[in-house]
Design a protein around this motif. Structure first.
Motif, short mmCIF file in Angstrom:
data_model
loop_
_atom_site.label_atom_id
_atom_site.label_comp_id
_atom_site.label_asym_id
_atom_site.label_seq_id
_atom_site.Cartn_x
_atom_site.Cartn_y
_atom_site.Cartn_z
N SER A 53 0.78 -1.31 0.27
CA SER A 53 -0.63 0.23 0.00
C SER A 53 1.12 1.33 0.08
CB SER A 53 -0.88 -0.21 0.76
OG SER A 53 -0.24 0.42 2.56
N ASP A 179 -10.68 -1.39 5.89
CA ASP A 179 -10.64 -1.24 4.69
C ASP A 179 -11.01 -1.65 3.62
OD1 ASP A 179 -9.18 -3.62 4.17
OD2 ASP A 179 -7.87 -3.46 5.46
N ARG A 187 -8.42 -2.13 -3.09
CA ARG A 187 -8.03 -1.79 -2.02
C ARG A 187 -8.07 -0.52 -1.73
NH1 ARG A 187 -10.64 -6.84 0.58
NH2 ARG A 187 -10.37 -5.32 2.23
N LEU A 188 -8.77 0.42 -0.64
CA LEU A 188 -8.93 1.73 -0.40
C LEU A 188 -8.72 1.76 1.53
CD1 LEU A 188 -11.05 4.37 -2.65
CD2 LEU A 188 -8.50 3.83 -2.71
N TRP A 190 -8.87 3.44 5.19
CA TRP A 190 -7.79 4.65 6.30
C TRP A 190 -7.49 4.31 7.54
CZ3 TRP A 190 -9.95 5.57 10.31
CH2 TRP A 190 -12.22 4.93 10.54
N VAL A 228 -3.57 2.77 -0.75
CA VAL A 228 -4.45 2.87 -1.79
C VAL A 228 -3.79 0.94 -1.22
CG1 VAL A 228 -4.24 2.10 -4.25
CG2 VAL A 228 -4.71 5.13 -3.05
#
Length: 232
Positions: A53, A179, A187-188, A190, A228
């Motif tokens: 990521s 995520d 995938r996204l 935080w 990301v």
């Protein structure tokens, strides 16, 4: 009085039929037993993949501010429950105070190592909610320069500068994040982070203004990332 054999047989048949009907009615009145099909236990491998990521928050800080970082991470998936993680970054700062004209400059790598735990009830869901812990460290050098203040009487200016001052920082980060799968392996996610300094060495000129990976010393207790993620 002698009972008629035919009537006696009919009576026995009638009584037997009534008993059978009562027994059937009793069985029918009971709730039917619902058979739940047995769910086959899913066999999950111990090592279930890796993900890489990149953080976008540090890039935005560099683009719109005077400090920030480049950061990437490698995370292992163990049984969809435990996620050992390694984070590496490069922090930079180049700032000058408009009032005092004091400038500060540094750039150095930093690293974190830790573990995330999947908090979802269904550990195998494509989306994840997790909590975790990081240990972080950086060893860096910084420059400070101030042109000084001119003495109104004598007209002399005494400048202040320090170059390549060695410093280091150790700290913990308590992490909460999530995520979600967007498409295929993409995938996204935080994270929100609370940082706690363990021990440090600021060098011989006082507190450093910015620590790579930790942030500004005055308000760096809280932080976060927006990632990301590519899951393999």
């Amino acid at each position: 009085m002698q009972q008629n054999p035919i009537c006696s047989s009919i009576s026995r048949i009638f009584i037997s039929s009534c008993l059978l009907l009562l027994a059937f009615a009793e069985v029918s009145a009971q709730p039917a037993e619902v058979k739940i099909p047995e769910v086959e236990n899913r066999k999950v491998r111990f090592f279930n993949g890796i993900s890489v990521s990149a953080d976008l928050v540090g890039l935005a800080q560099l683009a719109f501010g005077d400090y920030g970082q480049y950061e990437a991470a490698l995370r292992l998936n163990l049984k969809d429950k435990f996620f050992p993680i390694f984070e590496l970054g490069y922090g930079k700062a180049n700032s000058e105070d408009a009032a005092t004209r004091l400038s500060y400059k540094t750039s150095a790598p930093y690293g974190r190592v830790g573990l995330d735990f999947n908090l979802m009830k269904n550990k195998h869901d494509v989306n994840r909610l997790y909590g975790g812990l990081r240990y972080a460290y950086t060893n860096y050098k910084f420059d400070i320069f101030c042109p000084g203040v001119t003495d109104p009487t004598w007209g002399e200016t005494a400048e202040f500068k320090a170059k390549d001052v060695a410093a280091n920082y150790h700290w913990l980060e308590f992490v909460f994040g999530l995520d979600a799968k967007i498409w295929g392996p993409v995938r996204l996610g935080w994270t929100a982070r609370y940082k706690r300094r363990l021990f440090h060495n600021d060098g011989h000129v006082g507190n450093t203004w910015y620590v790579p990976g930790y942030g500004k010393q005055g308000n760096a207790r809280l932080g976060g990332t927006f990632n990301v993620i590519l899951e393999l």
